[in-house]
Design a protein around this motif. Structure first.
Motif, short mmCIF file in Angstrom:
data_model
loop_
_atom_site.label_atom_id
_atom_site.label_comp_id
_atom_site.label_asym_id
_atom_site.label_seq_id
_atom_site.Cartn_x
_atom_site.Cartn_y
_atom_site.Cartn_z
N SER A 32 0.76 -1.25 -0.21
CA SER A 32 0.01 -0.38 0.41
C SER A 32 1.17 1.47 0.03
O SER A 32 2.62 0.97 -0.09
N GLY B 129 1.62 5.32 1.52
CA GLY B 129 1.55 5.66 3.14
C GLY B 129 2.76 6.58 3.63
O GLY B 129 3.06 7.00 4.47
N HIS C 33 7.09 -2.21 4.96
CA HIS C 33 6.70 -2.92 3.64
C HIS C 33 7.53 -3.71 3.32
O HIS C 33 8.31 -4.91 3.60
N ASP D 87 -0.48 -3.29 4.46
CA ASP D 87 -1.21 -2.27 4.72
C ASP D 87 -1.19 -1.38 5.64
O ASP D 87 -0.46 -1.88 7.02
N ALA D 88 -0.16 -0.21 5.20
CA ALA D 88 0.21 0.67 6.40
C ALA D 88 -0.16 1.57 6.48
O ALA D 88 -0.11 2.79 7.81
N SER D 89 -1.84 2.13 6.31
CA SER D 89 -2.69 2.72 6.79
C SER D 89 -3.57 2.49 7.66
O SER D 89 -3.76 1.12 8.08
N ALA E 255 5.19 3.56 5.23
CA ALA E 255 4.29 2.15 4.63
C ALA E 255 6.23 2.10 3.78
O ALA E 255 6.01 0.47 4.22
N THR F 231 2.15 10.38 6.67
CA THR F 231 2.66 10.87 5.63
C THR F 231 3.02 11.32 5.59
O THR F 231 2.59 12.51 4.69
N GLY G 145 4.14 2.41 -1.86
CA GLY G 145 4.18 1.01 -2.16
C GLY G 145 5.40 0.45 -2.92
O GLY G 145 6.51 -0.47 -3.10
#
Length: 580
Positions: free
Chosen positions: A23, A25, A33, A299-301, A29, A493, A63
């Protein structure tokens, strides 16, 4: 047995072929990841690491930083460790924002029609500092890599559709859209010869061009460089969509997360393409209801929406109690003072007094102009703009309100609109994407959600209530993991780490990478207990041969050993990677 479990079936060859989504972010993110991808490389199943078994990689926004770098490093013969080292250094040592802003103000760079925009400045820094290769490197046949379907996702602002840059291995046959690899989208398909020339840096910029922070990057205008002969040839691009509508170039591209923060649809189409691979590539897909056996959505949100709170404070200093009519009195007063000061300056003999009175008088006159202009109120201003009289008359009621009240009305509408766009709308769009797989009984027993918020204190308590049958060591992650997760989720973010965030041991970047590692360790274990070894799927599990069952047991034990270490020290793995 419930209806849902009669429909759901375990994959015939678990962990054999994997899809991964990364994702957006910001650097939060990218670091998260990076932790997840590095962890996949440490766990094996039947002689290959889980990372080496990854066939599909779909990336969005930040990402795509990992997607671009990892794919190009593999094509050059490198490894995930090379990718880890580069990205870690880039995020901690390269002042991306300062370099982009410095380039934005450099007149020498913006020549030959190149448009001076912030996103173009960032894309140039990406090219200089991050990746100088073009998309065609992914088509290099001399070095076959485990990634067979690579998709970088953006969103186009012409039809409001996903816009993808994607690479696929050779297909056995063409069968509708499943085996046709469309770059761009169905309405704006970009020819292969054009895509080959596109710089990966520009693709990164398009994929991570998030709203409010950037303006759109224009295709093909902002993608053109001197050697890109096909990109310069507008005749190679489609003039009309299939239903005859004319395409107006350039096309504005922005962050892929606007439409789909995980690139889920891209994975769905890629999985269908895998089924049409030729016999020599049959090891890349499973002959099952789905050609991939596991789909990891990293998913980093956060799914939470910040609750809207109205601004009720009308006590604005000085002007809060005024109304538009009050401005007229202050305007007239300011005009008298300004004119008097200028007139008095003519009778001064001292040069300093003349200059001072002239400046003071000029400022007074300018203030008077502004105050008198706004003293017309909403009624007068809108009438000058040509607003219909029917509307203008009703604005008269607003002119009687205190400026503090009007200010609050404007602020509350701005805040609610921002919440609607950035939280409500975007998050609902993302849940629609998730529903494409979570609402499909064929996908559901193949899904792992690896989310950065999973070990906040609130989520831990929720898991205990929802899944009380999970092993106690999973339900009780320990204080250290909770504290690391809470810390990781405080980062916003953004595309930088502050010096304070990078200072000391267990700093912010190490914390977020560690979260990616221990989260994925937990989620792989949870997947084994919730699906593979769940008694509700025992009829499927008994169909596995002894070799597969042994490999599952070995993976489970390796994951469990790591999890015990993570509970004691969430940073043990990131520390090992950093030392290496």
């Amino acid at each position: 047995m419930s209806e849902i479990y009669r429909k759901e079936k375990l994959p015939k060859a678990p962990f054999s072929n994997i899809a991964v989504s990364l994702s957006g972010g910001g650097y939060r993110a990218t670091a998260f990841h990076l932790g997840a991808m590095s962890y996949l490389s440490t766990k094996s199943f039947q002689g290959q690491t889980l990372l080496e078994r990854t066939r599909i990689l779909s990336t969005v926004s930040a990402g795509s930083f990992i997607g671009v770098k990892y794919a190009t490093i593999l094509k050059k013969g490198g490894t995930i460790k090379d990718c880890y080292q580069f990205l870690y250094r880039f995020m901690t040592e390269c002042d991306l924002v300062s370099k982009a802003l410095q380039l934005l103000s450099d007149d020498k760079y913006w020549v030959n029609g190149k448009k001076r925009t912030l996103i173009n400045a960032f894309s140039e820094v990406y090219f200089r500092e991050f990746e100088s290769e073009v998309f065609d490197i992914l088509n290099d046949k001399t070095n076959s890599i485990h990634l067979k379907e690579i998709i970088f996702n953006a969103t186009e602002f012409h039809f409001g559709l996903p816009f993808r840059f994607q690479k696929s291995e050779r297909l056995k046959k063409r069968s509708g859209n499943y085996s046709n690899v469309i770059n761009g989208n169905k309405k704006i398909p970009i020819p292969e010869d054009v895509v080959k020339e596109i710089r990966l840096a520009h693709i990164m910029a398009a994929s991570s061009c998030f709203p409010f922070g950037f303006e759109p990057i224009n295709f093909p205008d902002d993608f053109i460089y001197e050697e890109a002969l096909n990109l310069k040839d507008i005749a190679q691009l489609p003039e009309h969509v299939y239903d005859g509508e004319k395409i107006q170039y350039p096309i504005g591209l922005m962050d892929g997360s606007i439409d789909d923060n995980q690139g889920v649809d891209a994975v769905i189409y890629a999985e269908q393409r895998l089924k049409h691979y030729p016999p020599e590539l049959q090891y890349c897909y499973s002959k099952d209801e789905k050609s991939v056996d596991l789909y990891i959505l990293s998913d980093a949100s956060t799914p939470k929406i910040t609750s809207y709170k109205k601004n009720a404070n009308e006590r604005i200093k000085i002007v809060g109690k005024w109304n538009f009519g009050s401005l007229q009195y202050f305007g007239v007063t300011s005009a008298i003072i300004g004119i008097s000061s200028i007139a008095f300056a003519f009778f001064q003999d001292v040069k300093f007094n003349v200059i001072a009175l002239s400046i003071f008088g000029t400022c007074g006159c300018l203030s008077a102009f502004v105050l008198l202009l706004f003293s017309l109120g909403l009624t007068g201003l809108t009438r000058k703009l040509g607003v219909p009289e029917y509307v203008v008359k009703r604005l008269l009621h607003f002119d009687k309100l205190k400026l503090g009240t009007v200010y609050n009305m404007i602020v509350n509408r701005k805040n609610s609109a921002m919440t609607l766009i950035s939280d409500v709308f975007i998050k609902h769009m993302r849940w629609f994407s998730y529903e494409r797989v979570y609402g499909d009984v064929k996908w559901r027993p193949r899904l792992i959600m690896n989310a950065i918020f999973e070990f906040t204190e609130e989520e831990v308590e929720k898991r205990k209530r929802k899944y009380p049958d999970l092993p106690s060591e999973l339900l009780e992650p320990g204080e250290a993991i909770i504290l690391a997760t809470e810390k990781a989720n405080t980062m916003g973010t953004k595309l930088w780490f502050t010096p304070q965030e990078l200072a000391g041991d267990n700093n912010m970047i190490d914390t977020i990478i560690a979260c990616g590692q221990f989260n994925l360790c937990f989620n792989l274990l949870e997947y084994i207990y919730k699906y593979i070894k769940n008694e509700k799927f025992q009829s499927n599990y008994r169909n596995y041969d002894d070799e597969t069952k042994l490999a599952i047991d070995q993976l489970e034990q390796a994951l469990l050993a790591d999890w015990i270490k993570f509970r004691k020290n969430p940073y043990w793995m990131v520390n090992e990677w950093n030392k290496a």
